[in-house]
Design an enzyme around this catalytic site. Structure first.
Site, PDB file in Angstrom:
ATOM      1  N   ARG A 184       0.848  -1.200   0.000  1.00  0.00           N
ATOM      2  CA  ARG A 184       0.000   0.000   0.000  1.00  0.00           C
ATOM      3  C   ARG A 184       0.884   1.251   0.000  1.00  0.00           C
ATOM      4  O   ARG A 184       0.594   2.238  -0.680  1.00  0.00           O
ATOM      5  CB  ARG A 184      -0.938  -0.004   1.228  1.00  0.00           C
ATOM      6  CG  ARG A 184      -1.956  -1.129   1.197  1.00  0.00           C
ATOM      7  CD  ARG A 184      -3.029  -0.960   2.265  1.00  0.00           C
ATOM      8  NE  ARG A 184      -2.585  -1.246   3.620  1.00  0.00           N
ATOM      9  CZ  ARG A 184      -2.598  -2.441   4.204  1.00  0.00           C
ATOM     10  NH1 ARG A 184      -3.029  -3.500   3.526  1.00  0.00           N
ATOM     11  NH2 ARG A 184      -2.207  -2.599   5.446  1.00  0.00           N
ATOM     12  N   LYS A 197     -11.021  15.238   6.227  1.00  0.00           N
ATOM     13  CA  LYS A 197     -12.214  14.863   5.464  1.00  0.00           C
ATOM     14  C   LYS A 197     -13.166  14.027   6.299  1.00  0.00           C
ATOM     15  O   LYS A 197     -12.728  13.205   7.100  1.00  0.00           O
ATOM     16  CB  LYS A 197     -11.815  14.058   4.227  1.00  0.00           C
ATOM     17  CG  LYS A 197     -13.016  13.645   3.379  1.00  0.00           C
ATOM     18  CD  LYS A 197     -12.655  12.647   2.310  1.00  0.00           C
ATOM     19  CE  LYS A 197     -13.309  11.317   2.617  1.00  0.00           C
ATOM     20  NZ  LYS A 197     -13.188  10.356   1.516  1.00  0.00           N
ATOM     21  N   GLU A 227     -18.173  16.788   3.292  1.00  0.00           N
ATOM     22  CA  GLU A 227     -18.589  15.929   2.171  1.00  0.00           C
ATOM     23  C   GLU A 227     -19.927  15.247   2.426  1.00  0.00           C
ATOM     24  O   GLU A 227     -19.988  14.180   3.029  1.00  0.00           O
ATOM     25  CB  GLU A 227     -17.505  14.867   1.898  1.00  0.00           C
ATOM     26  CG  GLU A 227     -17.878  13.945   0.733  1.00  0.00           C
ATOM     27  CD  GLU A 227     -16.797  12.920   0.393  1.00  0.00           C
ATOM     28  OE1 GLU A 227     -15.797  12.836   1.110  1.00  0.00           O
ATOM     29  OE2 GLU A 227     -16.985  12.197  -0.599  1.00  0.00           O
ATOM     30  N   LYS A 233     -17.151  19.299  -0.493  1.00  0.00           N
ATOM     31  CA  LYS A 233     -16.927  18.201  -1.449  1.00  0.00           C
ATOM     32  C   LYS A 233     -18.271  17.544  -1.750  1.00  0.00           C
ATOM     33  O   LYS A 233     -18.705  16.633  -1.045  1.00  0.00           O
ATOM     34  CB  LYS A 233     -15.939  17.191  -0.855  1.00  0.00           C
ATOM     35  CG  LYS A 233     -15.690  15.970  -1.720  1.00  0.00           C
ATOM     36  CD  LYS A 233     -14.408  15.264  -1.330  1.00  0.00           C
ATOM     37  CE  LYS A 233     -14.252  13.950  -2.058  1.00  0.00           C
ATOM     38  NZ  LYS A 233     -12.916  13.373  -1.932  1.00  0.00           N
TER      39      LYS A 233
HETATM   40  P1  13P Z   1     -14.268   8.969  -5.304  1.00  0.00           P
HETATM   41  O1  13P Z   1     -13.779  10.090  -6.170  1.00  0.00           O
HETATM   42  O2  13P Z   1     -13.725   7.622  -5.686  1.00  0.00           O
HETATM   43  O3  13P Z   1     -15.764   9.003  -5.129  1.00  0.00           O
HETATM   44  O4  13P Z   1     -13.649   9.186  -3.856  1.00  0.00           O
HETATM   45  C1  13P Z   1     -13.582  10.432  -3.349  1.00  0.00           C
HETATM   46  C2  13P Z   1     -13.733  10.374  -1.897  1.00  0.00           C
HETATM   47  O5  13P Z   1     -12.904  10.845  -1.168  1.00  0.00           O
HETATM   48  C3  13P Z   1     -14.945   9.760  -1.367  1.00  0.00           C
HETATM   49  O6  13P Z   1     -15.060  10.044  -0.009  1.00  0.00           O
END
Ligand code: 13P
Length: 342
Positions: free
Chosen positions: A45, A135, A176, A221
């Protein structure tokens, strides 16, 4: 002196640059590796992520990288902390702090994102490790009677509590609320996605206001407004762009410095084309860019496949997507550019 969160937020959405979401949990990345026959270990990873962080394309097109707890503590193969590799590429290191979306008691088919307990202490540690943004993802599924008000409100409240704690720690929260396009239902059309996205954004901004979050120090986001993956009625790219801009203009205050979209299950090229069209609908009140996970990484992972001799080719594949999305963030992407470089 520590940097102001407003300035960090602006840096995260600098024109022509976007965010690399490399914060898959070990479980999620293992599933993606296994599909390609790659053995998932802490080292593999690390090797995979180091390949991207050291790509020359980072400097030009990536403003920030979202890391997972394991990665923010890892060193590159030569002993350099990965956080430093990212900083040296001119990008801001970030950290996913939610602990995942779990079934919400009393709300069949709906999720609540967890991770608030002990978060103040975790932020203090992540700050020391170099994180300057974070995030937290709320998952909102669309279905018959879903989402419910109770679940939406609980998720928006958690996002706001997280965001305020992040700001207290000197960390920019990426907020998000994802209306998912690939959930178990996902037969909804674009207009239903519009309706739910509007509701979700309005609820989230109400909660951010109530929890005294400084809107100049966040990055939003969101999902794009798009039909569910299993919908028989798919919308054109132009319609996706227009409806996305319409809902954001209606619901996102101009104080927010930037919007960085998730890709959510769109194909690589679709995610790029949509961002490009959105950007072309300007002028917009906020910066607009990408914060893609799958749509930035899929080609790189497939090309690398866990092989040392494919590191260079994997970096190239990553560089290509980073460049295409960087162009899209300026509204300057063309399908010709896509083909020429491929
Ligand atoms: P994706 O662009 O694959 O949807 O992932 C972005 C992300 O951080 C989802 O939480």
């Amino acid at each position: 002196m520590s940097e102001r969160i407003e300035d960090i937020a602006k840096k995260m959405v600098a024109p022509g640059k976007g965010i690399l979401a490399a914060d898959e949990s070990s479980g999620t990345i293992t599933k993606r590796f296994e599909k390609l026959g790659i053995t998932s270990t802490a080292d593999s990873r690390r090797d995979y992520r180091e390949m991207m962080f050291r790509a020359p394309a980072m400097k030009e097109h990536i403003s920030g990288v979202i890391l997972y707890d394991e990665t923010i503590r890892q060193n590159a193969a030569d002993g350099t902390p990965l956080v430093k590799v990212i900083q040296d590429a001119g990008a801001v290191p970030g950290i996913k702090v939610d602990t995942g979306a779990k079934d919400l008691a009393g709300f069949p088919g709906e999720k609540i994102t967890e991770g608030l307990d002990g978060l103040r202490e975790r932020f203090a540690e992540y700050y020391k490790l170099g994180a300057r943004f974070a995030k937290w993802r709320a998952v909102i599924d669309v279905g018959n009677g879903l989402p419910t008000w109770g679940a939406l409100k609980a998720n928006a409240h958690a996002l706001a509590r997280y965001a305020r704690l992040a700001q207290e720690a000197g960390i920019v929260p990426i907020v998000e609320p994802e209306v998912i396009m690939d959930g178990p239902n996902s037969t909804h059309d674009i207009d239903r996605c519009y309706e739910v996205t509007a509701w979700a954004l309005d609820t989230v901004f109400d909660e951010l206001f109530e929890q005294r979050v400084n809107l100049e120090g966040i990055v939003l986001k969101p999902n794009m407004v798009i039909a569910g993956q299993k919908s028989p009625k798919q919308a054109s790219a132009q319609e996706v762009a227009e409806k996305t801009v319409k809902v954001l203009k209606a619901s996102v205050p101009g104080a927010v410095p930037g919007i960085a979209f998730l890709s959510g299950g769109q194909s690589d090229e679709q995610a790029t084309e949509h961002l490009n069209l959105i950007r072309q609908l300007g002028p917009l009140p906020w910066e607009v860019t990408f914060s893609y996970g799958r749509a930035l990484q899929a080609a790189a992972m497939e090309t690398w496949k866990g092989k040392k001799e494919s590191l260079g080719a994997g970096q190239k594949a990553f560089a290509h997507r980073a460049k295409m999305n960087g162009l899209a963030a300026l509204g300057k992407w063309t399908s010709k550019a896509e083909k020429e470089a491929a």
